[in-house]
Design a protein around this motif. Sequence first.
Motif, PDB file in Angstrom:
ATOM      1  N   TYR A   1     -31.232  -9.768 -20.224  1.00 47.38           N
ATOM      2  CA  TYR A   1     -30.625 -10.964 -19.636  1.00 47.38           C
ATOM      3  C   TYR A   1     -31.688 -11.877 -19.039  1.00 47.38           C
ATOM      4  O   TYR A   1     -31.597 -13.112 -19.147  1.00 47.38           O
ATOM      5  N   SER A   2     -32.731 -11.294 -18.439  1.00 51.29           N
ATOM      6  CA  SER A   2     -33.803 -12.131 -17.884  1.00 51.29           C
ATOM      7  C   SER A   2     -34.494 -12.931 -18.978  1.00 51.29           C
ATOM      8  O   SER A   2     -34.790 -14.122 -18.808  1.00 51.29           O
ATOM      9  N   ARG A   3     -34.753 -12.304 -20.110  1.00 49.45           N
ATOM     10  CA  ARG A   3     -35.386 -13.032 -21.215  1.00 49.45           C
ATOM     11  C   ARG A   3     -34.444 -14.108 -21.763  1.00 49.45           C
ATOM     12  O   ARG A   3     -34.903 -15.189 -22.151  1.00 49.45           O
ATOM     13  N   TYR A   4     -33.169 -13.815 -21.798  1.00 49.96           N
ATOM     14  CA  TYR A   4     -32.212 -14.832 -22.243  1.00 49.96           C
ATOM     15  C   TYR A   4     -32.299 -16.070 -21.353  1.00 49.96           C
ATOM     16  O   TYR A   4     -32.335 -17.212 -21.847  1.00 49.96           O
ATOM     17  N   LEU A   5     -32.330 -15.855 -20.055  1.00 49.85           N
ATOM     18  CA  LEU A   5     -32.387 -16.986 -19.136  1.00 49.85           C
ATOM     19  C   LEU A   5     -33.677 -17.785 -19.324  1.00 49.85           C
ATOM     20  O   LEU A   5     -33.660 -19.025 -19.360  1.00 49.85           O
ATOM     21  N   LEU A   6     -34.801 -17.090 -19.430  1.00 49.96           N
ATOM     22  CA  LEU A   6     -36.091 -17.760 -19.448  1.00 49.96           C
ATOM     23  C   LEU A   6     -36.458 -18.307 -20.819  1.00 49.96           C
ATOM     24  O   LEU A   6     -37.028 -19.406 -20.922  1.00 49.96           O
ATOM     25  N   GLU A   7     -36.133 -17.567 -21.872  1.00 48.90           N
ATOM     26  CA  GLU A   7     -36.599 -17.946 -23.208  1.00 48.90           C
ATOM     27  C   GLU A   7     -35.564 -18.712 -24.017  1.00 48.90           C
ATOM     28  O   GLU A   7     -35.928 -19.524 -24.875  1.00 48.90           O
ATOM     29  N   VAL A   8     -34.288 -18.449 -23.781  1.00 49.13           N
ATOM     30  CA  VAL A   8     -33.235 -19.106 -24.548  1.00 49.13           C
ATOM     31  C   VAL A   8     -32.643 -20.272 -23.748  1.00 49.13           C
ATOM     32  O   VAL A   8     -32.627 -21.415 -24.207  1.00 49.13           O
TER      33      VAL A   8
ATOM     34  N   TYR B   1     -30.934  -0.411 -12.758  1.00 48.54           N
ATOM     35  CA  TYR B   1     -32.108  -1.185 -13.127  1.00 48.54           C
ATOM     36  C   TYR B   1     -31.713  -2.657 -13.162  1.00 48.54           C
ATOM     37  O   TYR B   1     -30.539  -3.005 -13.295  1.00 48.54           O
ATOM     38  N   ASP B   2     -32.729  -3.531 -13.024  1.00 46.03           N
ATOM     39  CA  ASP B   2     -32.423  -4.951 -12.871  1.00 46.03           C
ATOM     40  C   ASP B   2     -32.362  -5.653 -14.227  1.00 46.03           C
ATOM     41  O   ASP B   2     -32.476  -5.025 -15.290  1.00 46.03           O
ATOM     42  N   THR B   3     -32.181  -6.977 -14.194  1.00 48.52           N
ATOM     43  CA  THR B   3     -31.924  -7.717 -15.426  1.00 48.52           C
ATOM     44  C   THR B   3     -33.169  -7.910 -16.285  1.00 48.52           C
ATOM     45  O   THR B   3     -33.060  -8.400 -17.412  1.00 48.52           O
ATOM     46  N   THR B   4     -34.350  -7.522 -15.784  1.00 50.75           N
ATOM     47  CA  THR B   4     -35.514  -7.525 -16.672  1.00 50.75           C
ATOM     48  C   THR B   4     -35.420  -6.376 -17.668  1.00 50.75           C
ATOM     49  O   THR B   4     -36.174  -6.354 -18.658  1.00 50.75           O
ATOM     50  N   SER B   5     -34.501  -5.448 -17.432  1.00 54.48           N
ATOM     51  CA  SER B   5     -34.254  -4.336 -18.354  1.00 54.48           C
ATOM     52  C   SER B   5     -32.830  -4.334 -18.901  1.00 54.48           C
ATOM     53  O   SER B   5     -32.563  -3.713 -19.932  1.00 54.48           O
ATOM     54  N   PHE B   6     -31.919  -5.007 -18.232  1.00 55.01           N
ATOM     55  CA  PHE B   6     -30.506  -5.008 -18.612  1.00 55.01           C
ATOM     56  C   PHE B   6     -30.277  -5.928 -19.807  1.00 55.01           C
ATOM     57  O   PHE B   6     -30.687  -7.091 -19.812  1.00 55.01           O
ATOM     58  N   GLY B   7     -29.601  -5.418 -20.829  1.00 56.85           N
ATOM     59  CA  GLY B   7     -29.420  -6.162 -22.066  1.00 56.85           C
ATOM     60  C   GLY B   7     -28.548  -7.396 -21.928  1.00 56.85           C
ATOM     61  O   GLY B   7     -27.532  -7.395 -21.223  1.00 56.85           O
ATOM     62  N   ALA B   8     -28.920  -8.459 -22.622  1.00 56.23           N
ATOM     63  CA  ALA B   8     -28.138  -9.691 -22.594  1.00 56.23           C
ATOM     64  C   ALA B   8     -26.751  -9.485 -23.186  1.00 56.23           C
ATOM     65  O   ALA B   8     -25.780 -10.124 -22.753  1.00 56.23           O
ATOM     66  N   ILE B   9     -26.614  -8.583 -24.152  1.00 61.81           N
ATOM     67  CA  ILE B   9     -25.299  -8.354 -24.751  1.00 61.81           C
ATOM     68  C   ILE B   9     -24.352  -7.707 -23.745  1.00 61.81           C
ATOM     69  O   ILE B   9     -23.156  -8.020 -23.712  1.00 61.81           O
ATOM     70  N   ASP B  10     -24.869  -6.828 -22.893  1.00 59.44           N
ATOM     71  CA  ASP B  10     -24.030  -6.237 -21.856  1.00 59.44           C
ATOM     72  C   ASP B  10     -23.807  -7.203 -20.695  1.00 59.44           C
ATOM     73  O   ASP B  10     -22.770  -7.141 -20.022  1.00 59.44           O
ATOM     74  N   ALA B  11     -24.758  -8.104 -20.457  1.00 58.50           N
ATOM     75  CA  ALA B  11     -24.529  -9.157 -19.464  1.00 58.50           C
ATOM     76  C   ALA B  11     -23.375 -10.047 -19.919  1.00 58.50           C
ATOM     77  O   ALA B  11     -22.504 -10.419 -19.117  1.00 58.50           O
ATOM     78  N   TRP B  12     -23.345 -10.377 -21.207  1.00 59.51           N
ATOM     79  CA  TRP B  12     -22.214 -11.150 -21.743  1.00 59.51           C
ATOM     80  C   TRP B  12     -20.902 -10.392 -21.537  1.00 59.51           C
ATOM     81  O   TRP B  12     -19.890 -10.986 -21.122  1.00 59.51           O
TER      82      TRP B  12
ATOM     83  N   MET C   1     -25.691   1.755   1.546  1.00 58.61           N
ATOM     84  CA  MET C   1     -26.808   0.971   1.034  1.00 58.61           C
ATOM     85  C   MET C   1     -27.329   1.621  -0.246  1.00 58.61           C
ATOM     86  O   MET C   1     -27.342   2.841  -0.375  1.00 58.61           O
ATOM     87  N   ILE C   2     -27.735   0.789  -1.204  1.00 59.52           N
ATOM     88  CA  ILE C   2     -28.176   1.258  -2.511  1.00 59.52           C
ATOM     89  C   ILE C   2     -29.578   0.732  -2.787  1.00 59.52           C
ATOM     90  O   ILE C   2     -29.859  -0.450  -2.571  1.00 59.52           O
ATOM     91  N   ALA C   3     -30.441   1.623  -3.249  1.00 58.38           N
ATOM     92  CA  ALA C   3     -31.761   1.227  -3.730  1.00 58.38           C
ATOM     93  C   ALA C   3     -31.956   1.798  -5.128  1.00 58.38           C
ATOM     94  O   ALA C   3     -31.529   2.925  -5.410  1.00 58.38           O
ATOM     95  N   THR C   4     -32.579   1.020  -5.988  1.00 59.58           N
ATOM     96  CA  THR C   4     -32.791   1.430  -7.376  1.00 59.58           C
ATOM     97  C   THR C   4     -34.288   1.372  -7.674  1.00 59.58           C
ATOM     98  O   THR C   4     -34.820   0.319  -7.990  1.00 59.58           O
ATOM     99  N   PRO C   5     -34.970   2.505  -7.593  1.00 60.55           N
ATOM    100  CA  PRO C   5     -36.440   2.513  -7.679  1.00 60.55           C
ATOM    101  C   PRO C   5     -37.029   2.255  -9.062  1.00 60.55           C
ATOM    102  O   PRO C   5     -38.252   2.113  -9.181  1.00 60.55           O
ATOM    103  N   ALA C   6     -36.221   2.224 -10.131  1.00 64.44           N
ATOM    104  CA  ALA C   6     -36.770   2.005 -11.462  1.00 64.44           C
ATOM    105  C   ALA C   6     -37.626   0.740 -11.482  1.00 64.44           C
ATOM    106  O   ALA C   6     -37.241  -0.293 -10.939  1.00 64.44           O
ATOM    107  N   GLN C   7     -38.779   0.822 -12.127  1.00 59.85           N
ATOM    108  CA  GLN C   7     -39.691  -0.316 -12.174  1.00 59.85           C
ATOM    109  C   GLN C   7     -39.169  -1.396 -13.111  1.00 59.85           C
ATOM    110  O   GLN C   7     -38.591  -1.108 -14.162  1.00 59.85           O
ATOM    111  N   SER C   8     -39.383  -2.636 -12.742  1.00 62.52           N
ATOM    112  CA  SER C   8     -38.897  -3.777 -13.511  1.00 62.52           C
ATOM    113  C   SER C   8     -39.710  -3.987 -14.782  1.00 62.52           C
ATOM    114  O   SER C   8     -40.858  -3.547 -14.895  1.00 62.52           O
ATOM    115  N   GLY C   9     -39.070  -4.684 -15.740  1.00 64.51           N
ATOM    116  CA  GLY C   9     -39.779  -5.146 -16.910  1.00 64.51           C
ATOM    117  C   GLY C   9     -40.093  -4.081 -17.939  1.00 64.51           C
ATOM    118  O   GLY C   9     -40.909  -4.314 -18.842  1.00 64.51           O
TER     119      GLY C   9
END
Length: 654
Positions: free
Chosen positions: A275-282, A303-314, A531-539
């Motif tokens: 989803y992050s790439r969709y926002l920035l590149e498309v 995990y955040d949107t630098t890893s979350f798929g644009a198809i699932d964001a849709w 409170m929720i924390a998600t330690p997975a690294q971005s990108g």
Amino acid sequence: MEIDPRRARELGMSRPISRRDFFDGVAMAAGAAALGSLASCGRDVAAPGRIGTDGLEVPQEVKFPPGMTGLQGNTPAALSVPHALRDDRFWQYAGAARPTGESYDLVVVGGGISGVSAAFEWLRNDPSARVLILDNHDEIGGHARRNEFAPKGRMGPLIGYGGSQSIEAPSAWTAEGKALLDRLGVELEKFKTYFDRKLYSDLDMTDSVMCDRESFTAERLVKLTPWLTPEQLAAQLPIAEQAKKDLVRLYRRPPDYLRGLSHEQKEERLAALTYSRYLLEVAKVHPDVERFCRTMSSDEWAYDTTSFGAIDAWGSAGGWDYPGLHGLGLDSGKPSRFNSPTMIKQWGADDPYVYHFPEGNQALVRMMVGRMIPGFADATEMDEITTAAFDYSALDLSGNQVRFRLSSPVVSVANGGGADAATSATVGYFDGNSIRTVRAGAVIMACWNMMIPYLVPELPAEQREALRQAVKMPLLYAMVQLRDWTAWQRVGVHHTRWTGAYWCVSELDHPVSMPGYACPRDPSEPIGVHMIATPAQSGMAPSHGAVAGRHVLIKTPFSFMEYTIRDQLTRLLGAGGFDPERDIEAITVNRWGHGYAPEYCRPWNAFYPDGPLPAETARRRFGRIAIANSDSVPAAYADAAITAAHRAVTELQR
């Protein structure tokens, strides 16, 4: 992981509260709540024990794991033996195995929802069977964990959840999951009365997003009120002027950024992007827009949107989540074949988010264990389980038909003879002193997939490799017990998404009451903050980000977690008079270094959806050994764990 000493004093970290102190992942004894075994090995009552070292002992007076604060979940004690097996340093010090002389029809490795469901289903088919459940943790339920506090002035305990949260979208649950709810007498309609959906809104409290200093040059809390417009939202954000214009366009009238492509080609394009790439590149929005949206997926997917798929964001877009996709003209009446499996399964489900016990899904585990083990629970019905009394010393009595042995990490599972001809198996576990073995007519592995190759090294190489591909997502669930929640009411929020701080969500606990248990209804009452924390690294691909994040998490001391909790709550609620030294009375951090089961998703799993799927190879029966757990589906939902358990039972009993 630096802590500013002056800021720490301001946040009240010198004040004694209910917690334990940890340094670099190693427990340093502090008060009565230490670590270790709460169950015996072939003894009639619970007694002090240890895992790994003499310093990790639990005092005999500690009878009730939910009441322990500080670091819980995947603690150093629970992970010491699994990590020693992984690092090839266990067997050189383990010594010879000693048989206990016990023999069972079924041994279950893992006492979470899947493992307990497997035992429960086995007994339904074979009521006279002898069953042993082994688990490396000091509590039943695996990721389904109950957190309990005893605030001054409250009648009875304050109960929260530290893991598996809710019966989410029950209309889309699997047949096996629905059948279990029926057998346990869980009447879903009752939750619509028990869960007060208007409590917070009637107090003029709303959802919100904190544009934090970790993301932007200025920090700003924006309340997502029902009447808020995209223009009003953008005007309040500390982002560039061009970013404000871009964000309004995404919410209001996004163009078809994939114009000229067919529907199928658009779905394929989205499946190749995050989803992050969709926002920035498309969509080519200002980077501040992507930064604002980045944590939209974090609490649900870890995990955040630098890893979350644009198809699932849709597939998830709606309200304030994932703007910029509804202009593509795709058919929202059906999922894309590239959507993740759970999204496809739940497509169109319109269940309200109310199907929640105060302790989360550990209620289901307790209902099952209470029915299998006499004396553990004095009540097992839906309306009684939250307030029932529990006796952990009853879990592992020698006269029980079913026994539950905590703090007993399994170290080996082997068929008796070749897998093709085996009629029994041997299970070895570590009791804190030595390896003990039991005989089993059958074994169900309801533990993490990634551990199974270490426990069953005779598995075929192809299966071992498939099992290792299930890399769980790390996750932190903290429950913070506050003296009251008047500051939340004054600020006017009950849930906050953070755009880049350590904890991505801060929220008041769900307002659910059960017979005999009342949720906090007046802001002057004590309450739990989740409170929720998600330690997975971005990108990174989720599996790679999970490994990188887990390496950092295991070295993160509890003091840093407490510091960030106090800091973020003060930043959020300071304007409402919040004083962390006065208002925070207890903290429990449920550390799930191996948390959510990894679901197949694009753009990272190119084999999905056409296959072959690694899980199909990973979950193959091996002689008298079958594999359950949510990893074997894979999906991070309770009904998936239950269905996996039923499949394993069927494979062994047919």
